[in-house]
Design a protein around this motif. Sequence first.
Motif, PDB file in Angstrom:
ATOM      1  N   LEU A 146       0.830  -1.202   0.000  1.00 35.73           N
ATOM      2  CA  LEU A 146       0.000   0.000   0.000  1.00 35.73           C
ATOM      3  C   LEU A 146       0.869   1.259   0.000  1.00 35.73           C
ATOM      4  N   THR A 147       2.071   1.158   0.542  1.00 36.80           N
ATOM      5  CA  THR A 147       2.977   2.308   0.589  1.00 36.80           C
ATOM      6  C   THR A 147       3.461   2.728  -0.802  1.00 36.80           C
ATOM      7  N   GLU A 148       3.251   1.869  -1.801  1.00 42.33           N
ATOM      8  CA  GLU A 148       3.670   2.212  -3.163  1.00 42.33           C
ATOM      9  C   GLU A 148       2.487   2.617  -4.048  1.00 42.33           C
ATOM     10  N   VAL A 149       1.334   2.775  -3.430  1.00 44.51           N
ATOM     11  CA  VAL A 149       0.151   3.241  -4.157  1.00 44.51           C
ATOM     12  C   VAL A 149       0.046   4.752  -3.965  1.00 44.51           C
ATOM     13  N   ALA A 207       0.758  -0.141   6.833  1.00 43.56           N
ATOM     14  CA  ALA A 207       0.451   0.001   5.403  1.00 43.56           C
ATOM     15  C   ALA A 207       1.397  -0.838   4.544  1.00 43.56           C
ATOM     16  N   ARG A 208       2.620  -1.004   5.017  1.00 38.64           N
ATOM     17  CA  ARG A 208       3.621  -1.766   4.266  1.00 38.64           C
ATOM     18  C   ARG A 208       3.266  -3.256   4.213  1.00 38.64           C
ATOM     19  N   GLU A 209       2.350  -3.671   5.073  1.00 41.11           N
ATOM     20  CA  GLU A 209       2.012  -5.092   5.152  1.00 41.11           C
ATOM     21  C   GLU A 209       0.700  -5.438   4.440  1.00 41.11           C
ATOM     22  N   ILE A 210       0.153  -4.440   3.758  1.00 38.75           N
ATOM     23  CA  ILE A 210      -1.057  -4.653   2.957  1.00 38.75           C
ATOM     24  C   ILE A 210      -0.665  -4.594   1.486  1.00 38.75           C
ATOM     25  N   PHE A 211      -0.973  -5.652   0.748  1.00 43.71           N
ATOM     26  CA  PHE A 211      -0.554  -5.707  -0.657  1.00 43.71           C
ATOM     27  C   PHE A 211      -1.768  -5.550  -1.571  1.00 43.71           C
ATOM     28  N   ILE A 212      -1.563  -4.672  -2.547  1.00 43.64           N
ATOM     29  CA  ILE A 212      -2.659  -4.229  -3.401  1.00 43.64           C
ATOM     30  C   ILE A 212      -2.417  -4.633  -4.849  1.00 43.64           C
TER      31      ILE A 212
END
Length: 215
Positions: A146-149, A207-212
């Motif tokens: 999520l941090t890369e969205v 947030a880094r542990e949620i993958f989108i």
Amino acid sequence: MKLSEKAEEILEALWIATEEEGENAAHFQTLGVGPGDDGLCELDRLAYIDIRGERVYLRQEGREEAKMTVRRHRLAERLMMDVLDIKGASGDAKACEFEHLLHQGVDTKICTLLNHPTTCPHGKPIPPGKCCLEAQARGEAGVVPLTEVNAGQQGEIAYLSVTDPKKMQKLMSLGVLPGNQLRLARTFPAYVFTVGNSEFAIDEDLAREIFIRKI
């Protein structure tokens, strides 16, 4: 020609030192080798490296192999920790063993299975392979933390990489579950997003542990 496991480990450490940490070479100590090391000699014979004193330089001829070695290791980490749920030191150890088996297209199959991830579980970049570039050219979405969205983007929650049961419980209570749609509203000072009709705020670590899967 398949390299020995020792040679692959050296190339991996050399790539990280020179390409990711900005060094122009790596010392024997950094690579965990000594003069006359079998893996070092193997790479020297292939002209993948230069050895000057106790420092090792990555030659142009060895760059692609080194990059792919790092790619295989980080894909193995993703598989162990995200899919097989083997985390922590045990996951790292299993990934180190498994990476040496990801040859002859197996890495491509794993990468496709994982939907071409761009980072490892530790947030380090996974060098893209041909399959990633082809998927990108076809417009296929990748899976990213999520941090890369970017703020304003939305996507589908692909999976959670959470080891802390309390954090997992918190995410589940928020409705942050694989398959649900998520829209990111902003990224500072907290990650604020909506799932369904509800809005939530979490810190960067979570947030880094949620993958989108981007839509």
